[in-house]
Design a protein around this motif. Structure first.
Motif, PDB file in Angstrom:
ATOM      1  N   ALA A  24     -16.617  -3.617 -45.096  1.00  0.00           N
ATOM      2  CA  ALA A  24     -17.788  -3.697 -44.216  1.00  0.00           C
ATOM      3  C   ALA A  24     -18.693  -2.489 -44.422  1.00  0.00           C
ATOM      4  CB  ALA A  24     -17.336  -3.795 -42.762  1.00  0.00           C
ATOM      5  N   GLY A  25     -18.089  -1.306 -44.563  1.00  0.00           N
ATOM      6  CA  GLY A  25     -18.890  -0.113 -44.801  1.00  0.00           C
ATOM      7  C   GLY A  25     -19.626  -0.159 -46.128  1.00  0.00           C
ATOM      8  N   PHE A  26     -18.983  -0.721 -47.144  1.00  0.00           N
ATOM      9  CA  PHE A  26     -19.615  -0.845 -48.465  1.00  0.00           C
ATOM     10  C   PHE A  26     -20.814  -1.788 -48.385  1.00  0.00           C
ATOM     11  CE2 PHE A  26     -19.693  -3.247 -52.551  1.00  0.00           C
ATOM     12  CZ  PHE A  26     -20.211  -2.226 -53.327  1.00  0.00           C
ATOM     13  N   ARG A  27     -20.616  -2.944 -47.711  1.00  0.00           N
ATOM     14  CA  ARG A  27     -21.713  -3.899 -47.566  1.00  0.00           C
ATOM     15  C   ARG A  27     -22.858  -3.289 -46.753  1.00  0.00           C
ATOM     16  NH1 ARG A  27     -17.309  -7.436 -46.785  1.00  0.00           N
ATOM     17  NH2 ARG A  27     -17.630  -7.354 -44.523  1.00  0.00           N
ATOM     18  N   ARG A  28     -22.503  -2.522 -45.728  1.00  0.00           N
ATOM     19  CA  ARG A  28     -23.528  -1.875 -44.910  1.00  0.00           C
ATOM     20  C   ARG A  28     -24.324  -0.870 -45.749  1.00  0.00           C
ATOM     21  NH1 ARG A  28     -23.793   2.897 -41.904  1.00  0.00           N
ATOM     22  NH2 ARG A  28     -25.121   2.786 -40.034  1.00  0.00           N
ATOM     23  N   ALA A  29     -23.628  -0.096 -46.576  1.00  0.00           N
ATOM     24  CA  ALA A  29     -24.313   0.877 -47.432  1.00  0.00           C
ATOM     25  C   ALA A  29     -25.258   0.182 -48.402  1.00  0.00           C
ATOM     26  CB  ALA A  29     -23.296   1.711 -48.192  1.00  0.00           C
ATOM     27  N   LEU A  30     -24.802  -0.941 -49.001  1.00  0.00           N
ATOM     28  CA  LEU A  30     -25.672  -1.707 -49.906  1.00  0.00           C
ATOM     29  C   LEU A  30     -26.897  -2.232 -49.157  1.00  0.00           C
ATOM     30  CD1 LEU A  30     -23.157  -3.817 -52.050  1.00  0.00           C
ATOM     31  CD2 LEU A  30     -24.526  -1.876 -52.809  1.00  0.00           C
ATOM     32  N   GLY A  31     -26.671  -2.779 -47.949  1.00  0.00           N
ATOM     33  CA  GLY A  31     -27.768  -3.348 -47.181  1.00  0.00           C
ATOM     34  C   GLY A  31     -28.789  -2.314 -46.769  1.00  0.00           C
ATOM     35  N   LEU A  32     -28.315  -1.142 -46.300  1.00  0.00           N
ATOM     36  CA  LEU A  32     -29.245  -0.096 -45.888  1.00  0.00           C
ATOM     37  C   LEU A  32     -30.006   0.484 -47.074  1.00  0.00           C
ATOM     38  CD1 LEU A  32     -27.153   1.800 -43.173  1.00  0.00           C
ATOM     39  CD2 LEU A  32     -28.989   0.141 -42.835  1.00  0.00           C
ATOM     40  N   ARG A 118     -16.638   7.385 -46.124  1.00  0.00           N
ATOM     41  CA  ARG A 118     -15.992   8.556 -46.708  1.00  0.00           C
ATOM     42  C   ARG A 118     -14.809   8.195 -47.601  1.00  0.00           C
ATOM     43  NH1 ARG A 118     -15.852  13.049 -41.798  1.00  0.00           N
ATOM     44  NH2 ARG A 118     -18.122  13.211 -41.518  1.00  0.00           N
ATOM     45  N   ARG A 119     -14.067   7.194 -47.234  1.00  0.00           N
ATOM     46  CA  ARG A 119     -12.841   6.876 -47.966  1.00  0.00           C
ATOM     47  C   ARG A 119     -13.042   5.704 -48.929  1.00  0.00           C
ATOM     48  NH1 ARG A 119      -8.134   6.520 -43.582  1.00  0.00           N
ATOM     49  NH2 ARG A 119      -6.912   6.332 -45.501  1.00  0.00           N
ATOM     50  N   LEU A 120     -14.326   5.496 -49.357  1.00  0.00           N
ATOM     51  CA  LEU A 120     -14.607   4.370 -50.247  1.00  0.00           C
ATOM     52  C   LEU A 120     -13.923   4.591 -51.597  1.00  0.00           C
ATOM     53  CD1 LEU A 120     -16.333   1.744 -50.228  1.00  0.00           C
ATOM     54  CD2 LEU A 120     -18.147   3.028 -51.361  1.00  0.00           C
ATOM     55  N   ASP A 121     -13.295   3.535 -52.107  1.00  0.00           N
ATOM     56  CA  ASP A 121     -12.573   3.659 -53.367  1.00  0.00           C
ATOM     57  C   ASP A 121     -13.542   3.876 -54.533  1.00  0.00           C
ATOM     58  OD1 ASP A 121     -13.110   0.840 -54.735  1.00  0.00           O
ATOM     59  OD2 ASP A 121     -12.763   0.502 -52.594  1.00  0.00           O
ATOM     60  N   ARG A 122     -12.988   4.284 -55.668  1.00  0.00           N
ATOM     61  CA  ARG A 122     -13.784   4.680 -56.831  1.00  0.00           C
ATOM     62  C   ARG A 122     -14.625   3.527 -57.379  1.00  0.00           C
ATOM     63  NH1 ARG A 122     -10.554   7.818 -61.334  1.00  0.00           N
ATOM     64  NH2 ARG A 122     -10.350   9.179 -59.505  1.00  0.00           N
ATOM     65  N   ALA A 123     -14.057   2.327 -57.436  1.00  0.00           N
ATOM     66  CA  ALA A 123     -14.774   1.183 -58.031  1.00  0.00           C
ATOM     67  C   ALA A 123     -16.024   0.852 -57.226  1.00  0.00           C
ATOM     68  CB  ALA A 123     -13.850  -0.028 -58.109  1.00  0.00           C
ATOM     69  N   ARG A 124     -15.871   0.786 -55.876  1.00  0.00           N
ATOM     70  CA  ARG A 124     -17.033   0.459 -55.072  1.00  0.00           C
ATOM     71  C   ARG A 124     -18.026   1.626 -54.981  1.00  0.00           C
ATOM     72  NH1 ARG A 124     -14.144  -3.260 -50.441  1.00  0.00           N
ATOM     73  NH2 ARG A 124     -12.480  -1.756 -50.748  1.00  0.00           N
ATOM     74  N   THR A 125     -17.523   2.865 -55.064  1.00  0.00           N
ATOM     75  CA  THR A 125     -18.429   4.017 -55.136  1.00  0.00           C
ATOM     76  C   THR A 125     -19.301   3.927 -56.377  1.00  0.00           C
ATOM     77  OG1 THR A 125     -16.889   5.435 -53.926  1.00  0.00           O
ATOM     78  CG2 THR A 125     -18.546   6.526 -55.288  1.00  0.00           C
ATOM     79  N   ARG A 126     -18.657   3.537 -57.492  1.00  0.00           N
ATOM     80  CA  ARG A 126     -19.409   3.394 -58.737  1.00  0.00           C
ATOM     81  C   ARG A 126     -20.431   2.254 -58.623  1.00  0.00           C
ATOM     82  NH1 ARG A 126     -15.149   3.002 -62.221  1.00  0.00           N
ATOM     83  NH2 ARG A 126     -14.914   5.267 -62.253  1.00  0.00           N
ATOM     84  N   SER A 127     -20.040   1.155 -57.993  1.00  0.00           N
ATOM     85  CA  SER A 127     -20.960   0.023 -57.822  1.00  0.00           C
ATOM     86  C   SER A 127     -22.154   0.411 -56.963  1.00  0.00           C
ATOM     87  CB  SER A 127     -20.223  -1.161 -57.177  1.00  0.00           C
ATOM     88  OG  SER A 127     -19.172  -1.612 -58.000  1.00  0.00           O
ATOM     89  N   LEU A 128     -21.892   1.170 -55.868  1.00  0.00           N
ATOM     90  CA  LEU A 128     -22.992   1.614 -55.017  1.00  0.00           C
ATOM     91  C   LEU A 128     -23.922   2.544 -55.783  1.00  0.00           C
ATOM     92  CD1 LEU A 128     -24.350   1.769 -52.250  1.00  0.00           C
ATOM     93  CD2 LEU A 128     -22.785   3.634 -51.654  1.00  0.00           C
ATOM     94  N   ALA A 129     -23.373   3.406 -56.620  1.00  0.00           N
ATOM     95  CA  ALA A 129     -24.194   4.316 -57.417  1.00  0.00           C
ATOM     96  C   ALA A 129     -25.070   3.550 -58.397  1.00  0.00           C
ATOM     97  CB  ALA A 129     -23.304   5.308 -58.155  1.00  0.00           C
TER      98      ALA A 129
END
Length: 519
Positions: A24-32, A118-129
């Protein structure tokens, strides 16, 4: 040891809850982050930097509201021209796009950083970047191209619309005030259109086509007047330096040195420019401050020939004409066959060894032409002569003015600016551009042109012209047509009286200039 707390492994339900929370946090970060891409600072309003986010949102929306107000009150085309024709506005636009693009990109990055769990895993951190980088590239690239176009426009306005060659007080009088007719003080404007295949402003330039567009600024009624390049014994204005060589005030009288050198090169109208270039070589001090005196003298001589004051001049290199037609997306012209019987195909393109041509205009009627075809249609004379070519040139000019869309040309601003900068000269000041766009729209609403050729078809001997007769023809063409008189009412005859003849509706003789050869 017994007092130390025992760490128990997370239960299966706890791990699932954590994964859901991170997803949910990953999707929220993408949306914002996407929200900040669409509206600068919008995503930040849902983070700890909400005050900065709201400041960016309010600033952006205020700018959009101000622009919307200008468009609503002045019109999209006028606002575009107001910006595109003013070097200060273009510089300001460049700064706004550069700084605004930088801040916008910063808000996208800040949103992604602050919205990332804060605790987002590496794969999704890379995707957000990766997603953030793409959004920054989209906004930054758009802002960069916009700033680049603004700088190109600023350079073009500096080069093209600097009103060089125009003396103080000369030119059309335009009123540049809001909600005022820009042509309030100018009932008629005369623009000289020169086409040359020698390049704008080069030494030895000979004009390939010469057309004066004389427009009634109130109604838009326009007369296109073609001058033949072989017009001889042209009158020289009293201010012309060429009178040092021809004190009679007539070019080529009593003698024509160029024809003495080459019997096939008489003193014709299209040689004025090159004569002035030669005069300037011999008298460098003759034209102080005039970068192209040949152009100025050609304008003044043509004004003397027609009995008109030329307000502005536009010189188009023919290669530039071809590119402008292509930028318009082509132009539709009503093709007329050539020859003295009007039934011969018009050849164009390269000539084959057997004398034939690569292409022919052989089907009369409307034809959508690209720049190459339109240029050839305007220049071809292999099937007839210069005078028929002059008529085709007027038709091409008429079609271009009828069909050009200022809005669509603004959409291709960078291409049009490059073409204009390399191939066009005009002495129309930049601040008057919006007034001339309004004039073009009035011409288009008028819906028709009057066409006049200074040629034998109108009784003009180009070798020894009667210039008083030429000026009468011009005045007859530019005077508004008189309304046709209404037929008088008939009365019923009394019994036994002679029945009166029913009056016929009055007819008017159409002046030669009123016949539109382009229809």
């Amino acid at each position: 040891m017994d007092d130390q707390p025992i760490r128990r492994p997370a239960s299966g339900g706890g791990r699932r809850s954590l994964r859901r929370e991170l997803s949910a946090g990953f999707r929220r970060a993408l949306g914002l982050t996407a929200l900040s891409t669409l509206l600068p600072g919008a995503g930040l309003t849902r983070t700890r930097s909400r005050a900065v986010g709201w400041a960016l949102v309010i600033t952006f929306l205020a700018g959009v509201a101000a622009l919307a107000y200008l468009v609503a009150t002045r019109g999209l085309t006028n606002v575009g021209l107001l910006i595109a024709s003013n070097t200060r506005y273009l510089l300001l636009l460049t700064i706004v796009l550069a700084v605004g693009g930088f801040v916008w990109c910063g808000s996208i990055i800040a949103t992604a950083v602050q919205a990332r769990p804060r605790r987002l895993d590496r794969a999704r951190t890379r995707s957000l970047a990766i997603f953030t980088t793409l959004m920054v590239a989209l906004v930054g690239g758009t802002a960069y191209k916009g700033a680049e176009f603004a700088l190109i426009g600023r350079d073009t306005v500096d080069v093209i619309f600097k009103a060089s060659g125009l003396k103080p007080g000369d030119g059309a009088k335009v009123v540049n005030e809001p909600d005022v007719d820009p042509w309030r003080d100018t009932p008629r404007v005369n623009i000289l259109l020169l086409g040359s295949d020698a390049g704008v402003g080069r030494d030895g330039t000979r004009t390939d086509s010469m057309i004066v567009a004389s427009t009634d600024t109130r109604t838009g009624r326009t007369v296109l007047i073609s001058l033949p390049r072989n017009l001889q014994r042209v009158p020289l204005p009293e201010t012309s330096k060429l009178r040092d060589w021809w004190p009679s005030g007539v070019y080529g009288d009593p003698r024509c040195p160029r024809q003495e050198r080459d019997p096939n090169d008489p003193c014709m109208l299209n040689a004025i420019w090159s004569e002035v270039d030669q005069y300037r070589e011999e008298h460098p001090e003759a034209y102080p401050g005039d970068e192209a005196p040949g152009r100025s003298e050609t304008r003044d001589v043509i004004g003397e020939v027609l009995g008109l004051e030329i307000d502005h001049t536009v010189v188009v290199d023919l290669e530039g004409f071809r590119e402008l037609i292509n930028a318009m997306g082509g132009v539709t012209i009503n093709v007329k066959l050539g020859g003295y019987d009007g039934k011969q195909p018009l050849p164009y393109g390269s000539q084959n060894p057997d004398g034939s041509y690569a292409h022919y205009f052989d089907t009369p009627g409307p034809m959508k032409m690209n720049g190459y075809q339109a240029l050839w249609y305007a220049r071809s004379r292999a099937a007839d002569d210069d005078y028929n070519r002059m008529s085709r040139q007027r038709c091409v000019v008429q079609a271009v003015v009828d069909q050009v869309s200022p809005t669509s040309m603004l959409a291709k601003y960078a291409d049009v600016a490059r073409i204009a900068r390399e191939n066009i000269y005009t002495d129309i000041p930049a601040e008057n551009l919006s007034a001339f766009v309004e004039l073009v729209q009035r011409i288009q609403r008028a819906g028709s042109f009057v066409s006049l050729g200074i040629d034998p078809n109108h009784g003009i001997n180009t070798g020894n012209p009667d210039y008083e007769e030429i000026r009468k023809l011009v005045q007859k063409a530019i005077d508004p047509p008189k309304p046709k008189p209404q037929p008088s009412s008939t009365s019923t005859p009394k019994p036994g009286s002679t029945s009166p003849t029913t009056p016929k509706p009055a007819t008017t003789t159409t002046a030669p200039a009123e016949v539109d050869p382009c229809l």
